[in-house]
Enzyme design. Structure first.
Site, PDB file in Angstrom:
ATOM      1  CG  HIS A 103     -22.599  50.076 -16.401  1.00 29.15           C
ATOM      2  ND1 HIS A 103     -22.727  49.288 -17.525  1.00 29.15           N
ATOM      3  CD2 HIS A 103     -22.611  49.217 -15.347  1.00 29.15           C
ATOM      4  CE1 HIS A 103     -22.808  48.021 -17.169  1.00 29.15           C
ATOM      5  NE2 HIS A 103     -22.733  47.946 -15.844  1.00 29.15           N
ATOM      6  CG  HIS A 137     -21.625  49.080 -10.636  1.00 29.01           C
ATOM      7  ND1 HIS A 137     -22.886  48.560 -10.481  1.00 29.01           N
ATOM      8  CD2 HIS A 137     -21.116  48.483 -11.748  1.00 29.01           C
ATOM      9  CE1 HIS A 137     -23.121  47.672 -11.437  1.00 29.01           C
ATOM     10  NE2 HIS A 137     -22.064  47.611 -12.223  1.00 29.01           N
TER      11      HIS A 137
HETATM   12  P1  AMP Z   1     -23.120  45.029 -14.785  1.00 28.63           P
HETATM   13  O1  AMP Z   1     -23.366  45.056 -16.285  1.00 28.63           O
HETATM   14  O2  AMP Z   1     -22.848  43.658 -14.262  1.00 28.63           O
HETATM   15  O3  AMP Z   1     -22.062  46.012 -14.374  1.00 28.63           O
HETATM   16  O4  AMP Z   1     -24.435  45.460 -14.051  1.00 28.63           O
HETATM   17  C1  AMP Z   1     -25.526  46.127 -14.636  1.00 28.63           C
HETATM   18  C2  AMP Z   1     -26.265  46.848 -13.540  1.00 28.63           C
HETATM   19  O5  AMP Z   1     -27.366  47.496 -14.130  1.00 28.63           O
HETATM   20  C3  AMP Z   1     -26.802  45.963 -12.416  1.00 28.63           C
HETATM   21  O6  AMP Z   1     -26.316  46.438 -11.160  1.00 28.63           O
HETATM   22  C4  AMP Z   1     -28.312  46.130 -12.530  1.00 28.63           C
HETATM   23  O7  AMP Z   1     -28.949  46.137 -11.261  1.00 28.63           O
HETATM   24  C5  AMP Z   1     -28.435  47.467 -13.229  1.00 28.63           C
HETATM   25  N1  AMP Z   1     -29.653  47.658 -14.005  1.00 28.63           N
HETATM   26  C6  AMP Z   1     -30.212  46.802 -14.874  1.00 28.63           C
HETATM   27  N2  AMP Z   1     -31.321  47.342 -15.439  1.00 28.63           N
HETATM   28  C7  AMP Z   1     -31.455  48.593 -14.912  1.00 28.63           C
HETATM   29  C8  AMP Z   1     -32.379  49.647 -15.084  1.00 28.63           C
HETATM   30  N3  AMP Z   1     -33.426  49.539 -15.921  1.00 28.63           N
HETATM   31  N4  AMP Z   1     -32.217  50.776 -14.356  1.00 28.63           N
HETATM   32  C9  AMP Z   1     -31.166  50.888 -13.498  1.00 28.63           C
HETATM   33  N5  AMP Z   1     -30.252  49.924 -13.296  1.00 28.63           N
HETATM   34  C10 AMP Z   1     -30.381  48.785 -13.983  1.00 28.63           C
END
Ligand code: AMP
Length: 148
Positions: A109, A111
């Site tokens: 993903h 951001h």
């Molecule tokens: P990272 O893996 O560190 O890049 O971050 C994962 C991101 O996913 C974080 O910013 C979380 O806030 C977000 N996140 C986790 N669960 C969900 C969800 N169910 N829906 C949307 N975003 C999510």
């Protein structure tokens, strides 16, 4: 001693795979054949959203370039849309790989976070945003996408 294989295998029980399968809800902002974008549930700034490929990939270490190209094209669309939607001064794009790289959810993903002069990103607090605020921000982004 067992060596850790790099890249590690994709695990389809991750949260974003569940969102793609419709098993968990998400505030969708965009979808095409190869990509899906939705609001981050714990935003580090107003309008923080995420772009993922539909094809399984754990992170940048195992994604194929066709899928990666599609994701980056959607990231660019979303960057334009969030700047427009929130009248932002810029946008931050972030992407993390493996735990050591700061990755928490193991489906690739990016951001996309609108940025405003003099406003820092919020720290990772673990606090979930109110659903009505996520829904309203998603609506603003969809409306901006329609105008691109
Ligand atoms: P990272 O893996 O560190 O890049 O971050 C994962 C991101 O996913 C974080 O910013 C979380 O806030 C977000 N996140 C986790 N669960 C969900 C969800 N169910 N829906 C949307 N975003 C999510």
């Amino acid at each position: 001693m067992t060596e850790v294989e790099m890249p590690a295998a994709y695990d389809d029980t991750n949260i974003f795979a569940k969102i793609l399968r419709g098993e968990l809800p998400a505030h969708k902002v965009y979808e095409d054949d190869a990509t899906f974008a939705f609001m981050d549930i714990m935003p580090r700034g107003k309008g923080h959203c995420l772009v993922i490929p539909k094809k399984p990939a754990r992170n940048i270490l195992d994604v194929d370039t066709t899928s990666l190209s599609a994701v980056v094209a959607t990231v660019q669309k979303l960057a334009h849309a969030v700047v427009e939607a929130f009248d932002a001064d810029g946008a931050s794009i972030a992407q993390f790989n493996e735990s050591a790289g700061g990755q928490v959810v193991f489906h690739l993903h990016f951001h996309v976070i609108p940025r405003f002069e003099g406003v820092d990103l919020k720290p990772h607090s673990g606090d979930m945003e109110k659903p009505e605020i996520l829904a309203a921000n998603a609506e603003k982004i969809r409306a901006a996408l329609d105008q691109l």
